[in-house]
Scaffold this active site. Structure first.
Site, PDB file in Angstrom:
ATOM      1  N   LYS A  62      31.186  78.965 -27.632  1.00 52.87           N
ATOM      2  CA  LYS A  62      31.101  79.111 -29.087  1.00 52.87           C
ATOM      3  C   LYS A  62      29.829  79.851 -29.484  1.00 52.87           C
ATOM      4  CE  LYS A  62      33.873  74.950 -29.561  1.00 52.87           C
ATOM      5  NZ  LYS A  62      33.895  73.483 -29.647  1.00 52.87           N
TER       6      LYS A  62
ATOM      7  N   GLN B 146      30.009  68.521 -31.084  1.00 51.14           N
ATOM      8  CA  GLN B 146      30.981  68.587 -29.994  1.00 51.14           C
ATOM      9  C   GLN B 146      31.465  67.188 -29.616  1.00 51.14           C
ATOM     10  OE1 GLN B 146      32.217  71.504 -28.539  1.00 51.14           O
ATOM     11  NE2 GLN B 146      33.637  70.114 -27.519  1.00 51.14           N
TER      12      GLN B 146
ATOM     13  N   ASP C 198      34.929  72.335 -38.654  1.00 52.86           N
ATOM     14  CA  ASP C 198      36.026  71.795 -37.848  1.00 52.86           C
ATOM     15  C   ASP C 198      37.167  71.284 -38.729  1.00 52.86           C
ATOM     16  OD1 ASP C 198      35.759  72.080 -35.092  1.00 52.86           O
ATOM     17  OD2 ASP C 198      34.369  70.405 -34.914  1.00 52.86           O
TER      18      ASP C 198
END
Length: 297
Positions: free
Chosen positions: A52, A96, A119
């Protein structure tokens, strides 16, 4: 002939559009910023975060990365999130997953500013998605929508079977497919570990989306002729290879390929779209927070 869907090619086209938007924002004095936070020593999680951050660098998004000792108290993570929530150079925050057992995932996701929740997992953003007014669509389900659109696989009126009911993929995927408009209007069945006669359900699918996290649980005998198969699973299994493992999906690729009209491989299918849509959401977040309009597809 079965079409093997090239997720990398689709992701590259989306990334090029996002890069253009990032340039527009930067020229207006707003450089999009994404902060990733890792509270784990899991090798796979470290790899995902690294990918990412590399994507950020490639397309002109400012990447910030923070690591927290997995044995540290939950307050260490909360304090980091609080700092990022108030940092004007950070437009998107990604913590994460998975987290250590002593840290509540729900508390962490609720702590992130919903405007920076790229997200799409904050309760406010989940509610907006279900209501049909999404601020940020979760990256993997949105990526699946982009694959279907790119391959001309119509969802309107289609019988879609989603295998898996996770908060990250299964549930938001079903919600997106149900909604009015482009990429939706499907009749959706969600299957899971308590589903009776799974094979009967999957054989009824025009489009099958496998997101259960079980290696090769669906094979060709469970599919109808001409089905479109989107395999979200990424599972490590032991193999006689240099790394000692190989990546496989939730679908047995070789047997499914004989039935499917189109199928995503693992790797190289859905995975690249997840990262591309994270970049997409970060650019959108920077636009929403700054008031600088960009043309995101």
């Amino acid at each position: 002939m079965t079409t093997i869907i090239d997720g990398n090619a689709i992701a590259d086209r989306i990334t090029a559009d996002v890069e253009s938007c990032a340039t527009t924002l930067s020229e207006a004095g707003v450089k999009p910023g994404l902060a990733t936070v890792l509270m784990s020593d899991d090798g796979a999680s470290e790899t995902y975060v690294s990918m990412k951050q590399e994507a950020c660098e490639e397309i002109g998004i400012e990447g910030f990365h923070y690591e927290i000792d997995p044995d540290a108290p939950a307050t260490a993570l909360f304090e980091r999130i609080d700092d990022l929530n108030t940092d004007p150079s950070v437009h998107g925050i990604l913590v994460q997953l998975p987290l250590p057992d002593h840290v509540s995932k729900e508390a962490v996701l609720s702590r992130i500013d919903p405007m920076k929740d790229v997200d799409g997992f904050h309760p406010e953003n989940v509610g907006r998605l279900v209501a049909g007014n999404a601020r940020y669509k979760p990256c993997t389900p949105h990526g699946v929508q982009k694959i279907l659109a790119a391959e001309g696989i119509a969802t309107e009126g289609a019988d879609v079977v989603v295998v898996g009911r996770s908060d990250i993929v299964g549930k938001p995927m079903a919600n997106l497919l149900l909604q009015y408009g482009e990429g939706g209007n499907a009749t959706v069945t969600v299957c899971h570990s308590r589903t009776a006669d799974l094979a009967a359900k999957t054989r009824a699918a025009d489009i099958l989306i496998a997101a259960a996290g079980v290696p090769e649980m669906i094979d060709g005998s469970m599919l109808s002729e001409g089905v479109a198969v989107i395999d979200v699973g990424i599972n490590r299994v032991e193999a006689d290879a240099e790394k000692g493992y190989e990546l496989v999906g939730d679908v047995d690729f070789e047997s499914a390929k004989g039935k499917a009209s189109a199928i995503t491989p693992v790797p190289g299918g859905v995975g690249p779209l997840t990262i591309a849509m994270l970049m997409y959401n970060t650019a959108k977040a920077a636009s929403l927070q700054s008031g600088v309009d960009v043309d995101l597809p």
